[in-house]
Scaffold this active site. Sequence first.
Site, PDB file in Angstrom:
ATOM      1  N   LEU A  47       0.844  -1.198   0.000  1.00  0.00           N
ATOM      2  CA  LEU A  47       0.000   0.000   0.000  1.00  0.00           C
ATOM      3  C   LEU A  47       0.879   1.247   0.000  1.00  0.00           C
ATOM      4  O   LEU A  47       1.932   1.283   0.638  1.00  0.00           O
ATOM      5  CB  LEU A  47      -0.903   0.022   1.239  1.00  0.00           C
ATOM      6  CG  LEU A  47      -1.988  -1.057   1.308  1.00  0.00           C
ATOM      7  CD1 LEU A  47      -2.770  -0.930   2.615  1.00  0.00           C
ATOM      8  CD2 LEU A  47      -2.922  -0.986   0.104  1.00  0.00           C
ATOM      9  N   HIS A  51       3.034 -10.904   9.460  1.00  0.00           N
ATOM     10  CA  HIS A  51       4.228 -11.296   8.706  1.00  0.00           C
ATOM     11  C   HIS A  51       4.733 -12.634   9.261  1.00  0.00           C
ATOM     12  O   HIS A  51       4.837 -12.788  10.480  1.00  0.00           O
ATOM     13  CB  HIS A  51       5.294 -10.201   8.859  1.00  0.00           C
ATOM     14  CG  HIS A  51       6.511 -10.467   8.050  1.00  0.00           C
ATOM     15  ND1 HIS A  51       6.561 -10.286   6.688  1.00  0.00           N
ATOM     16  CD2 HIS A  51       7.738 -10.940   8.406  1.00  0.00           C
ATOM     17  CE1 HIS A  51       7.752 -10.615   6.237  1.00  0.00           C
ATOM     18  NE2 HIS A  51       8.480 -11.016   7.256  1.00  0.00           N
TER      19      HIS A  51
HETATM   20  C1  GRF Z   1       0.520 -15.964   5.964  1.00  0.00           C
HETATM   21  O1  GRF Z   1       1.618 -16.781   6.217  1.00  0.00           O
HETATM   22  C2  GRF Z   1       0.848 -14.530   6.288  1.00  0.00           C
HETATM   23  O2  GRF Z   1       1.737 -14.369   7.329  1.00  0.00           O
HETATM   24  C3  GRF Z   1       1.497 -14.060   5.031  1.00  0.00           C
HETATM   25  O3  GRF Z   1       0.776 -14.712   4.004  1.00  0.00           O
HETATM   26  C4  GRF Z   1       0.191 -15.916   4.492  1.00  0.00           C
HETATM   27  C5  GRF Z   1      -1.264 -15.863   4.207  1.00  0.00           C
HETATM   28  O4  GRF Z   1      -1.941 -17.037   4.474  1.00  0.00           O
HETATM   29  N1  GRF Z   1       1.587 -12.635   5.003  1.00  0.00           N
HETATM   30  P1  GRF Z   1      -3.522 -17.075   4.426  1.00  0.00           P
HETATM   31  O5  GRF Z   1      -3.975 -16.544   3.063  1.00  0.00           O
HETATM   32  O6  GRF Z   1      -4.081 -16.251   5.539  1.00  0.00           O
HETATM   33  O7  GRF Z   1      -3.897 -18.528   4.559  1.00  0.00           O
END
Ligand code: GRF
Length: 203
Positions: free
Chosen positions: A94, A110
Site C-alpha cells: 500500500l 508477517h
Molecule cells: C501468511 O503466512 C501470512 O503471514 C502471510 O501470508 C500468508 C497468508 O496465508 N503474510 P492465508 O492466506 O491467511 O492462509
Amino acid sequence: MYRIAVLVSGSGSNLQALIDATRDGRLHARVELVLSDRPGVFALERARRAGITTAVVPRGRYRGRALSDRILEVLCATAGGVDLIVLAGFLSILEGPVLEEYAGRILNIHPGPLPAFGGRGMYGIHVHRAVLEAGARESACTVHVVDEGTDTGPVLLERRVPVEPDDTPERLSEKVRAVEHPTLVDGVRLLATRLGLSEEAPA
Ligand code: GRF
C-alpha cells in the site's frame, strides 16, 4: 462493534481466523469487507460463505499507486465506514493517501521475525528459507502496524517458534502458520483497545 476490512491475496486462513473470532465473541468486531488484489482466490469464497461483502481490485489492471488509490475508493464507498484494515496475506504494497487516511489503523501479519526478515521480496516461503539460511534458532510471526515502508511499522505482537535442525522451509512455514491465527486475533484486539474502539481487555 468496530468494523474491519480484510485485504487478502490467497487462501485466507488468517481471514477465517478473524471471521471465527468475530462470530464466537473473541473480537467485538464485524468483518465488513474482504478485498482481494487477485480474482478467484479462496479467501473470497470464504467471505462469500460468511455473507461478507467482497471486492476485487486486480493488480493486473491497477499498478502501484493506482492500486492503492482504487482500494481507498472502495474503502470510502463502504457503507458505514471501516475502523481498521487488516492485511492478511495481502501481497501488494500500500502507498499514498490510503496510508494517511488510515494511519495507525492498518495491521499486517508477517510470517517471520521483524525487522530481520522483512522487506521487499520477503514473503511466504522466501521468509522461511531466509530464516533457515541465516541459521536462526527461532522464527516468529509478527503483527505490526503498517507505515510507508515494507514491514517497517511498529511491532504490536510477536510469537516465537523454535527452529529445529531438520526443519525445511515448508515445515517451518506450517509451524509459523499454526501460531499466526491466534496472534492475529490478539493483535487486532490489542490495537482496537489502544485506539479506544473496543473495551476488551488485551489477551
Ligand atoms: C501468511 O503466512 C501470512 O503471514 C502471510 O501470508 C500468508 C497468508 O496465508 N503474510 P492465508 O492466506 O491467511 O492462509
